[in-house]
Design a protein around this motif. Structure first.
Motif, PDB file in Angstrom:
ATOM      1  N   LEU A   8       0.843  -1.192   0.000  1.00 45.60           N
ATOM      2  CA  LEU A   8       0.000   0.000   0.000  1.00 45.60           C
ATOM      3  C   LEU A   8       0.876   1.239   0.000  1.00 45.60           C
ATOM      4  CD1 LEU A   8      -2.521  -1.108   2.767  1.00 45.60           C
ATOM      5  CD2 LEU A   8      -2.939  -1.047   0.293  1.00 45.60           C
ATOM      6  N   LEU A  10       1.028   5.024   1.269  1.00 42.25           N
ATOM      7  CA  LEU A  10       0.423   5.986   2.186  1.00 42.25           C
ATOM      8  C   LEU A  10       0.573   7.382   1.604  1.00 42.25           C
ATOM      9  CD1 LEU A  10      -0.830   6.333   5.075  1.00 42.25           C
ATOM     10  CD2 LEU A  10       1.492   6.845   5.830  1.00 42.25           C
ATOM     11  N   HIS A  19      -4.647   8.861   2.876  1.00 43.17           N
ATOM     12  CA  HIS A  19      -5.315   7.785   2.142  1.00 43.17           C
ATOM     13  C   HIS A  19      -4.298   6.702   1.886  1.00 43.17           C
ATOM     14  CE1 HIS A  19      -8.838  10.216   0.161  1.00 43.17           C
ATOM     15  NE2 HIS A  19      -9.057   9.930   1.422  1.00 43.17           N
ATOM     16  N   LEU A  20      -4.789   5.490   1.758  1.00 38.94           N
ATOM     17  CA  LEU A  20      -3.958   4.371   1.332  1.00 38.94           C
ATOM     18  C   LEU A  20      -4.330   4.050  -0.109  1.00 38.94           C
ATOM     19  CD1 LEU A  20      -4.249   2.087   4.479  1.00 38.94           C
ATOM     20  CD2 LEU A  20      -2.212   3.326   3.715  1.00 38.94           C
ATOM     21  N   THR A  37     -12.420   1.503   3.320  1.00 38.75           N
ATOM     22  CA  THR A  37     -13.135   0.547   4.168  1.00 38.75           C
ATOM     23  C   THR A  37     -14.587   0.941   4.378  1.00 38.75           C
ATOM     24  OG1 THR A  37     -12.439   1.673   6.194  1.00 38.75           O
ATOM     25  CG2 THR A  37     -11.032  -0.126   5.394  1.00 38.75           C
ATOM     26  N   ILE A 133      -5.564  -5.131   7.018  1.00 40.95           N
ATOM     27  CA  ILE A 133      -4.734  -3.988   6.671  1.00 40.95           C
ATOM     28  C   ILE A 133      -3.686  -3.821   7.756  1.00 40.95           C
ATOM     29  CG2 ILE A 133      -4.695  -1.506   6.204  1.00 40.95           C
ATOM     30  CD1 ILE A 133      -7.757  -1.820   5.565  1.00 40.95           C
ATOM     31  N   ASP A 134      -2.425  -3.947   7.373  1.00 44.14           N
ATOM     32  CA  ASP A 134      -1.310  -3.767   8.300  1.00 44.14           C
ATOM     33  C   ASP A 134      -0.788  -2.348   8.092  1.00 44.14           C
ATOM     34  OD1 ASP A 134       1.171  -3.661   9.602  1.00 44.14           O
ATOM     35  OD2 ASP A 134       1.667  -5.736   9.093  1.00 44.14           O
ATOM     36  N   TYR A 135      -1.248  -1.440   8.961  1.00 45.95           N
ATOM     37  CA  TYR A 135      -0.882  -0.035   8.817  1.00 45.95           C
ATOM     38  C   TYR A 135       0.593   0.213   9.115  1.00 45.95           C
ATOM     39  CZ  TYR A 135      -5.779   1.261   8.318  1.00 45.95           C
ATOM     40  OH  TYR A 135      -7.063   1.391   7.864  1.00 45.95           O
ATOM     41  N   GLN A 136       1.190  -0.597   9.982  1.00 45.57           N
ATOM     42  CA  GLN A 136       2.602  -0.398  10.309  1.00 45.57           C
ATOM     43  C   GLN A 136       3.502  -0.726   9.122  1.00 45.57           C
ATOM     44  OE1 GLN A 136       3.753  -1.618  14.126  1.00 45.57           O
ATOM     45  NE2 GLN A 136       5.901  -1.171  13.799  1.00 45.57           N
ATOM     46  N   SER A 137       3.147  -1.791   8.401  1.00 42.77           N
ATOM     47  CA  SER A 137       3.967  -2.216   7.258  1.00 42.77           C
ATOM     48  C   SER A 137       3.430  -1.723   5.922  1.00 42.77           C
ATOM     49  CB  SER A 137       4.053  -3.745   7.214  1.00 42.77           C
ATOM     50  OG  SER A 137       4.612  -4.246   8.407  1.00 42.77           O
ATOM     51  N   ASN A 138       2.256  -1.062   5.934  1.00 44.03           N
ATOM     52  CA  ASN A 138       1.607  -0.637   4.694  1.00 44.03           C
ATOM     53  C   ASN A 138       1.427  -1.815   3.732  1.00 44.03           C
ATOM     54  OD1 ASN A 138       1.219   2.024   5.471  1.00 44.03           O
ATOM     55  ND2 ASN A 138       3.246   2.626   4.756  1.00 44.03           N
ATOM     56  N   LEU A 140      -1.552  -4.778   2.523  1.00 45.92           N
ATOM     57  CA  LEU A 140      -2.911  -5.320   2.504  1.00 45.92           C
ATOM     58  C   LEU A 140      -2.788  -6.817   2.296  1.00 45.92           C
ATOM     59  CD1 LEU A 140      -6.047  -5.099   2.273  1.00 45.92           C
ATOM     60  CD2 LEU A 140      -5.681  -4.711  -0.192  1.00 45.92           C
TER      61      LEU A 140
END
Length: 144
Positions: A8, A10, A19-20, A37, A133-138, A140
């Motif tokens: 993803l 950012l 936004h992603l 989402t 969704i892994d926001y730390q690693s960006n 999906l």
């Protein structure tokens, strides 16, 4: 069960959130979609899709349905069946996806000098493929 890890991007909205973006391939060409989402369905820009297909009769009108959540509930709804919709290594075959006039969304991204987008990746794909969704690693993660 197969796990598909999709990178993803950012995007900072000039200090007003983020936004992603996720890259997809439709009709053999790569495009960015906003990962949304809150969107019940994924959707693509009608003008972009019309330019990619041989016969615009492939875009069909859904007269009894209207878009909800794109700023109005009266927007006419259309759809197209994309033979191959690729998200990373995941291929969704014969994917019926709504198409709308997303000119204002595309223009907003252009005005802010952000990467071009042609739609959103929504709940139909996210729920259908058990998205994480892994926001730390960006990243999906989709499961099939």
């Amino acid at each position: 069960m197969n796990v598909f890890e999709i990178p993803l991007q950012l995007i900072n909205l000039q200090g007003d959130g983020f936004h992603l973006l996720v890259e997809v391939v439709v009709y053999g060409q790569a495009f960015n979609l906003v990962l949304d989402t809150g969107a019940s369905k994924s959707a693509l820009d009608k003008d972009t899709i019309t330019a990619l297909i041989d016969d615009d009769s492939q875009i069909y009108h859904l007269p009894d349905r209207h878009a909800i959540g794109v700023g109005t509930s009266s927007m006419e709804r259309y759809a197209v069946i994309v033979p191959e919709f690729k998200i990373g290594d995941l291929i969704v075959e014969n994917y019926a996806v709504p198409v709308f006039d997303l000119t204002t969304v595309k223009f907003a991204y252009e005005t802010m000098q952000l990467p071009a987008v042609i739609g959103v990746l929504g709940g139909d794909i996210l729920k259908g493929y058990h998205a994480v969704i892994d926001y730390q690693s960006n990243i999906l993660r989709l499961f099939n």
